[in-house]
Design a protein around this motif. Structure first.
Motif, mmCIF file in Angstrom:
data_model
loop_
_atom_site.group_PDB
_atom_site.id
_atom_site.type_symbol
_atom_site.label_atom_id
_atom_site.label_comp_id
_atom_site.label_asym_id
_atom_site.label_seq_id
_atom_site.Cartn_x
_atom_site.Cartn_y
_atom_site.Cartn_z
ATOM 1 N N ARG A 49 0.830 -1.209 0.000
ATOM 2 C CA ARG A 49 0.000 0.000 0.000
ATOM 3 C C ARG A 49 0.867 1.263 0.000
ATOM 4 N N ILE A 50 1.964 1.225 0.758
ATOM 5 C CA ILE A 50 2.881 2.373 0.809
ATOM 6 C C ILE A 50 3.489 2.626 -0.569
ATOM 7 N N MET A 51 3.755 1.537 -1.307
ATOM 8 C CA MET A 51 4.372 1.648 -2.631
ATOM 9 C C MET A 51 3.417 2.155 -3.710
ATOM 10 N N ASP A 52 2.112 2.080 -3.428
ATOM 11 C CA ASP A 52 1.110 2.386 -4.450
ATOM 12 C C ASP A 52 0.995 3.899 -4.644
ATOM 13 N N SER A 58 -3.508 -1.254 -7.175
ATOM 14 C CA SER A 58 -3.023 -2.413 -7.925
ATOM 15 C C SER A 58 -1.513 -2.301 -8.120
ATOM 16 N N LEU A 59 -0.901 -3.415 -8.492
ATOM 17 C CA LEU A 59 0.547 -3.479 -8.669
ATOM 18 C C LEU A 59 0.885 -4.110 -10.008
ATOM 19 N N ASN A 60 1.876 -3.538 -10.694
ATOM 20 C CA ASN A 60 2.385 -4.208 -11.886
ATOM 21 C C ASN A 60 3.550 -5.113 -11.469
ATOM 22 N N LYS A 65 7.597 -7.032 -7.595
ATOM 23 C CA LYS A 65 8.946 -7.517 -7.255
ATOM 24 C C LYS A 65 9.607 -6.616 -6.220
ATOM 25 N N LYS A 66 9.449 -5.304 -6.403
ATOM 26 C CA LYS A 66 10.060 -4.350 -5.479
ATOM 27 C C LYS A 66 9.447 -4.489 -4.080
ATOM 28 N N GLY A 67 8.116 -4.688 -4.016
ATOM 29 C CA GLY A 67 7.433 -4.836 -2.732
ATOM 30 C C GLY A 67 7.934 -6.036 -1.957
ATOM 31 N N GLY A 72 11.745 -7.557 2.500
ATOM 32 C CA GLY A 72 12.850 -8.386 2.985
ATOM 33 C C GLY A 72 12.669 -9.874 2.757
ATOM 34 N N LEU A 73 11.779 -10.230 1.818
ATOM 35 C CA LEU A 73 11.580 -11.656 1.524
ATOM 36 C C LEU A 73 12.554 -12.077 0.430
ATOM 37 N N ILE A 74 13.290 -13.142 0.700
ATOM 38 C CA ILE A 74 14.279 -13.629 -0.262
ATOM 39 C C ILE A 74 13.618 -14.684 -1.155
ATOM 40 N N MET A 75 13.323 -14.314 -2.379
ATOM 41 C CA MET A 75 12.716 -15.249 -3.326
ATOM 42 C C MET A 75 13.366 -15.043 -4.690
ATOM 43 N N ASP A 76 13.615 -16.137 -5.393
ATOM 44 C CA ASP A 76 14.214 -16.050 -6.728
ATOM 45 C C ASP A 76 13.289 -15.288 -7.672
ATOM 46 N N ASP A 77 13.897 -14.559 -8.618
ATOM 47 C CA ASP A 77 13.121 -13.763 -9.570
ATOM 48 C C ASP A 77 12.118 -14.600 -10.358
ATOM 49 N N ASP A 78 12.548 -15.812 -10.736
ATOM 50 C CA ASP A 78 11.635 -16.649 -11.527
ATOM 51 C C ASP A 78 10.432 -17.111 -10.697
#
Length: 208
Positions: A49-52, A58-60, A65-67, A72-78
């Motif tokens: 919500r802060i990023m919106d 809504s988010l693209n 990805k930025k959110g 601080g969640l570590i997840m692979d880009d794919d």
């Protein structure tokens, strides 16, 4: 009644274990959030919500990805891309907050959801959809709080601490919406397998 420290620790351990076993991207993200405790999903929702910036709720893909990265969640880009595509059911290239957070919540039956709604409505005395310290006066009793008894804290300070327990550790704004309350208790619910115990906990905690 916020999740107890013990309950929160058990939830974090269970979520970390389940995150390693999860194959589905949504489940992976759900457990990654719950590994931060009962307020994990609510905290991610607030980060988005802060990023919106354009307030279109809504988010693209880029914002999504930025959110996840900013939270601080570590997840692979794919994995993140696969998650976005899975959630973007109409292939519009954007996700609505509500759809995203509803998909992320651990599954709950209707009786649990109704108990959470009733608890929120009891807290939200003004009926404006947001619970603040002012709403808690006369609903939550601080008379037995050790710091109130000692005179160290005022009633408002005790109520603020109670409200903070529903907030993300690093992002407390003194307000809790029904969506945030639901997201918080979805986390608590994930740590309680037994419906009867969840019912008892909510009824006793909120005098429903």
């Amino acid at each position: 009644m916020a999740c107890t420290q013990r309950g929160n620790n058990e939830l974090k351990m269970k979520a970390k274990r389940m995150m390693k076993e999860a194959k589905d991207p949504i489940e992976k993200l759900r457990y990654a959030c719950l590994a931060r405790g009962a307020s994990g999903i609510k905290g991610l929702g607030r980060t988005f919500r802060i990023m919106d910036d354009d307030s279109d709720l809504s988010l693209n893909m880029k914002e999504f990805k930025k959110g996840i990265h900013d939270y601080g969640l570590i997840m692979d880009d794919d994995v993140v891309s696969s998650l976005f595509e899975q959630l973007d059911k109409d292939h519009s290239g954007s996700l609505s907050f509500d759809e995203f957070l509803t998909a992320l919540r651990p599954p709950m039956n209707n009786s649990r959801k109704e108990l959470i709604r009733r608890a929120f409505q009891k807290l939200d005395r003004t009926g404006d959809g947001v619970v603040t310290v002012q709403d808690l006066h006369g609903v939550y009793n601080v008379k037995k709080h050790p710091k109130y008894i000692s005179g160290e804290w005022t009633e408002d300070q005790c109520l603020k601490q109670f409200l903070d327990s529903f907030d993300s550790p690093n992002d407390k704004d003194g307000k809790v919406t029904e969506e945030e309350f639901m997201n918080y208790y979805a986390g608590v619910s994930a740590s309680i397998d037994n419906d009867a115990y969840f019912n008892l906990m909510m009824v006793n905690a909120w005098k429903l």
